[in-house]
Design a protein around this motif. Sequence first.
Motif, PDB file in Angstrom:
ATOM      1  N   ILE A   1     -13.864  -5.923   8.943  1.00 52.52           N
ATOM      2  CA  ILE A   1     -13.835  -6.196  10.591  1.00 52.52           C
ATOM      3  C   ILE A   1     -13.836  -7.938  10.499  1.00 52.52           C
ATOM      4  N   SER A   2     -13.081  -8.346  11.470  1.00 54.41           N
ATOM      5  CA  SER A   2     -13.103  -9.762  11.741  1.00 54.41           C
ATOM      6  C   SER A   2     -14.646 -10.423  12.039  1.00 54.41           C
ATOM      7  N   LYS A   3     -14.965 -11.685  11.616  1.00 53.66           N
ATOM      8  CA  LYS A   3     -16.278 -12.091  11.963  1.00 53.66           C
ATOM      9  C   LYS A   3     -16.479 -11.851  13.372  1.00 53.66           C
ATOM     10  N   ASP A   4     -15.681 -12.313  14.347  1.00 52.93           N
ATOM     11  CA  ASP A   4     -16.118 -12.182  15.502  1.00 52.93           C
ATOM     12  C   ASP A   4     -16.291 -10.696  16.243  1.00 52.93           C
ATOM     13  N   GLY A   5     -16.037  -9.605  15.160  1.00 54.27           N
ATOM     14  CA  GLY A   5     -16.247  -8.206  15.400  1.00 54.27           C
ATOM     15  C   GLY A   5     -15.327  -7.534  16.532  1.00 54.27           C
ATOM     16  N   ASN A   6     -14.106  -8.453  16.732  1.00 49.82           N
ATOM     17  CA  ASN A   6     -13.377  -7.804  17.578  1.00 49.82           C
ATOM     18  C   ASN A   6     -11.895  -7.160  16.887  1.00 49.82           C
ATOM     19  N   GLU A   7     -11.648  -7.302  15.622  1.00 49.24           N
ATOM     20  CA  GLU A   7     -10.471  -6.911  14.925  1.00 49.24           C
ATOM     21  C   GLU A   7     -11.003  -5.749  13.723  1.00 49.24           C
ATOM     22  N   LEU A   8     -10.258  -4.886  13.585  1.00 50.01           N
ATOM     23  CA  LEU A   8     -10.758  -3.927  12.480  1.00 50.01           C
ATOM     24  C   LEU A   8      -9.190  -3.548  11.895  1.00 50.01           C
ATOM     25  N   THR A   9      -9.395  -3.743  10.692  1.00 50.89           N
ATOM     26  CA  THR A   9      -8.094  -3.512   9.752  1.00 50.89           C
ATOM     27  C   THR A   9      -8.530  -2.401   8.643  1.00 50.89           C
ATOM     28  N   PHE A  10      -7.442  -1.359   8.736  1.00 49.33           N
ATOM     29  CA  PHE A  10      -7.568  -0.377   7.640  1.00 49.33           C
ATOM     30  C   PHE A  10      -6.774  -0.638   6.477  1.00 49.33           C
ATOM     31  N   ILE A  11      -7.327  -0.513   5.263  1.00 50.80           N
ATOM     32  CA  ILE A  11      -6.403  -0.797   4.186  1.00 50.80           C
ATOM     33  C   ILE A  11      -6.336   0.136   3.141  1.00 50.80           C
ATOM     34  N   GLN A  12      -5.332   0.228   2.349  1.00 53.02           N
ATOM     35  CA  GLN A  12      -4.966   1.204   1.177  1.00 53.02           C
ATOM     36  C   GLN A  12      -4.991   0.196  -0.052  1.00 53.02           C
ATOM     37  N   GLY A  13      -5.787   0.172  -0.835  1.00 54.86           N
ATOM     38  CA  GLY A  13      -5.749  -0.770  -2.119  1.00 54.86           C
ATOM     39  C   GLY A  13      -5.974  -2.251  -1.487  1.00 54.86           C
ATOM     40  N   ASP A  14      -4.664  -3.102  -1.513  1.00 47.83           N
ATOM     41  CA  ASP A  14      -4.690  -4.160  -0.810  1.00 47.83           C
ATOM     42  C   ASP A  14      -3.588  -4.515   0.166  1.00 47.83           C
TER      43      ASP A  14
END
Length: 152
Positions: free
Chosen positions: A128-141
């Motif tokens: 989650i971005s530091k500002d809390g407005n972006e979420l990223t889903f990741i597999q490995g890298d």
Amino acid sequence: MKKIPVIIFAALFTLSACNTPKNTSATTTAGADAGNMELSGAWELDFVPNPSGTFEELYSGKKPNISFNEKEGTYSGHSSCNSFRGKLEKDKDAISFKGDMMMTKMACMGDGEKIFLENLKKINHYSISKDGNELTFIQGDIVLMHFHKMAQ
């Protein structure tokens, strides 16, 4: 002979500078910090890899979204065609959608739902971005999905 240590030092200094993280407001948190960020709330998808075209072509109508309720330990959302819900499986920044998921069964046009659900099943952690407005889903890298926080 004295030039070799200077060249080695310069090369190491240059390489270490390339690995220095940049300080921006969009920097994401991972590890224990991501587990402390607010996952609860509604998120709308704005990126998923699509080998056959653009994101806009894939989701020309309704974009997929997902909502989390950490207190109840659940998630729910819309795949752009069908609604879904399930039990939230997360620990710090680790997350999984491989468990049982309830879903409506409407017929869907195009590949949007299929691509969304296939990628969702591959996710193993998030940031989650530091500002809390972006979420990223990741597999490995590898980033498989990116969302922005929806207004409530």
